[in-house]
Design an enzyme around this catalytic site. Structure first.
Site, short mmCIF file in Angstrom:
data_model
loop_
_atom_site.label_atom_id
_atom_site.label_comp_id
_atom_site.label_asym_id
_atom_site.label_seq_id
_atom_site.Cartn_x
_atom_site.Cartn_y
_atom_site.Cartn_z
N HIS A 207 -1.61 5.15 -9.75
CA HIS A 207 -1.27 4.04 -8.93
C HIS A 207 -3.13 4.39 -7.94
O HIS A 207 -2.98 5.15 -7.34
CB HIS A 207 -0.12 4.09 -8.36
CG HIS A 207 -0.33 2.50 -7.59
ND1 HIS A 207 0.10 2.53 -5.94
CD2 HIS A 207 -0.78 1.58 -8.02
CE1 HIS A 207 -0.23 1.35 -5.77
NE2 HIS A 207 -0.45 0.00 -6.60
N GLU B 165 -4.23 3.12 -12.57
CA GLU B 165 -4.41 1.61 -12.62
C GLU B 165 -5.86 1.48 -11.14
O GLU B 165 -5.04 2.61 -10.65
CB GLU B 165 -2.78 1.19 -11.97
CG GLU B 165 -3.06 -0.31 -11.24
CD GLU B 165 -3.25 -0.89 -9.69
OE1 GLU B 165 -3.71 -1.63 -9.25
OE2 GLU B 165 -3.25 0.63 -9.31
N ASP C 100 -7.64 -1.18 -8.53
CA ASP C 100 -8.02 -2.59 -7.32
C ASP C 100 -9.59 -2.92 -7.79
O ASP C 100 -10.59 -1.58 -7.48
CB ASP C 100 -7.45 -3.13 -6.22
CG ASP C 100 -6.40 -2.64 -6.26
OD1 ASP C 100 -5.33 -2.71 -7.39
OD2 ASP C 100 -5.75 -1.09 -5.71
N HIS D 148 -8.72 -2.20 -2.48
CA HIS D 148 -8.12 -2.45 -2.56
C HIS D 148 -8.06 -3.68 -1.45
O HIS D 148 -7.45 -4.75 -1.63
CB HIS D 148 -6.96 -1.61 -2.26
CG HIS D 148 -5.44 -2.58 -1.72
ND1 HIS D 148 -4.85 -2.86 -1.06
CD2 HIS D 148 -4.08 -2.14 -2.93
CE1 HIS D 148 -3.68 -3.30 -1.06
NE2 HIS D 148 -3.70 -3.00 -2.50
N GLU E 66 -6.48 -3.79 -11.47
CA GLU E 66 -6.20 -5.25 -10.91
C GLU E 66 -7.10 -5.88 -11.07
O GLU E 66 -8.30 -5.52 -9.74
CB GLU E 66 -4.78 -4.82 -10.53
CG GLU E 66 -4.65 -5.45 -9.50
CD GLU E 66 -3.83 -5.29 -8.21
OE1 GLU E 66 -2.82 -4.58 -8.31
OE2 GLU E 66 -3.66 -6.53 -7.87
O1 G3P Z 1 -1.03 -3.17 -9.97
C1 G3P Z 1 0.30 -2.85 -9.22
C2 G3P Z 1 -0.32 -2.51 -7.94
O2 G3P Z 1 -0.86 -1.55 -7.87
C3 G3P Z 1 -0.47 -4.30 -6.91
O3 G3P Z 1 0.25 -3.55 -5.78
O4 G3P Z 1 -1.69 -3.64 -3.64
O5 G3P Z 1 -0.59 -1.63 -4.83
O6 G3P Z 1 -2.22 -3.63 -5.14
P1 G3P Z 1 -1.14 -3.28 -4.95
MG MG Z 2 -3.46 -2.83 -7.66
#
Ligand code: G3P
Ligand code: MG
Length: 248
Positions: free
Chosen positions: A10, A37, A39, A52, A112
């Site tokens: 993540h 993953e 952002d 993010h 994302e």
């Molecule tokens: O993509 C899943 C997750 O990353 C969504 O929440 O706030 O960590 O970007 P966040």
């Molecule tokens: Mg995310």
């Protein structure tokens, strides 16, 4: 069938190294992770960058907005010191830089789309178009290598679908939404991504029975990960790739 890896790092490996940076991707890779993953949002001049928060102050020092700053400035900002002094000077990367890195290292990406407020349509459109341009060679030969675009924003995902229908999409939901199935249908999405804290066994079964992929964020306890997999969850991301291995 879920054609992608089961465990993703993540935000790169965003608790062990500064989130959404190449250092985080390298850290995940060193732990055996070939799936991430992260952002993506747009700079003022519409360049997708890994970030993010729409405003500075947490991972990048100072005040101001990502959407109010040109890429030339963003890409030299220190996105590492906030976590640890040894990451001082680790820059904000562009999405394009990260695509090249991930292709080189054979890392699969869940991108994302994280639009700054008011920039949903343009962010979805540009991120999808860049993804399509950089992966044009594998669209028909090896579709499982294409990035999976996800977002909480229907507007961003609609724009992504229009701009690059060949790049797969997933809808992110924090909690149950009564219209989840029609939303996925409208987007021609391949998967639903949900906060595992709000997923029930019943909802998981409904998603799987409807033929969609099911992905959970952000799972940091091995016990919970086992339970979710028993419920039929296909994949999940974790903040701690040192606790939950890639071959979990
Ligand atoms: O993509 C899943 C997750 O990353 C969504 O929440 O706030 O960590 O970007 P966040
Ligand atoms: Mg995310």
């Amino acid at each position: 069938m879920w054609p992608y890896p089961k465990v993703l790092a993540h935000r790169g490996a965003g608790k062990l190294a500064p989130e959404n940076t190449l250092a985080a991707l390298r850290c995940g890779l060193a732990l055996g992770f070939h799936a991430v993953e992260f952002d993506v949002m747009l700079s003022k001049d519409s360049v997708p960058v890994l970030m993010h928060d729409p405003e500075f102050g947490r991972t990048v020092a100072g005040s101001g907005l990502v959407a109010g700053t040109d890429a030339a400035d963003l890409l030299t900002m220190d996105a590492g010191s906030w976590l640890d002094a040894r990451f001082q000077g680790e820059p904000v990367p562009s999405y394009e830089q990260v695509i090249h890195f991930c292709r080189e290292q054979q890392i699969w990406m869940n991108v994302e789309i994280k639009p700054s407020p008011g920039h949903e349509e343009v962010t979805g459109r540009i991120v999808a178009a860049l993804s399509a341009a950089c992966f044009a060679d594998v669209v028909s030969s090896d579709p499982a290598r294409l990035p999976l675009l996800s977002s909480f924003s229907m507007t961003a995902l609609r724009a992504a679908k229009t701009a690059a229908p060949q790049i797969p999409r997933a809808l992110l939901l924090d909690s149950p939404h009564p219209d989840w199935k029609s939303m996925l249908q409208e987007l021609s999405a391949v998967a639903l991504h949900v906060n595992h804290k709000h997923l029930s066994q019943e909802w998981a079964a409904q998603v799987k029975n409807a033929g969609y992929g099911l992905f959970c964020y952000t799972v940091n306890e091995p016990e919970r990960a086992h339970e979710l997999l028993r419920w039929g969850v296909d994949a999940f991301c974790t903040d701690y790739p040192d606790r939950i291995p890639a071959d979990f």
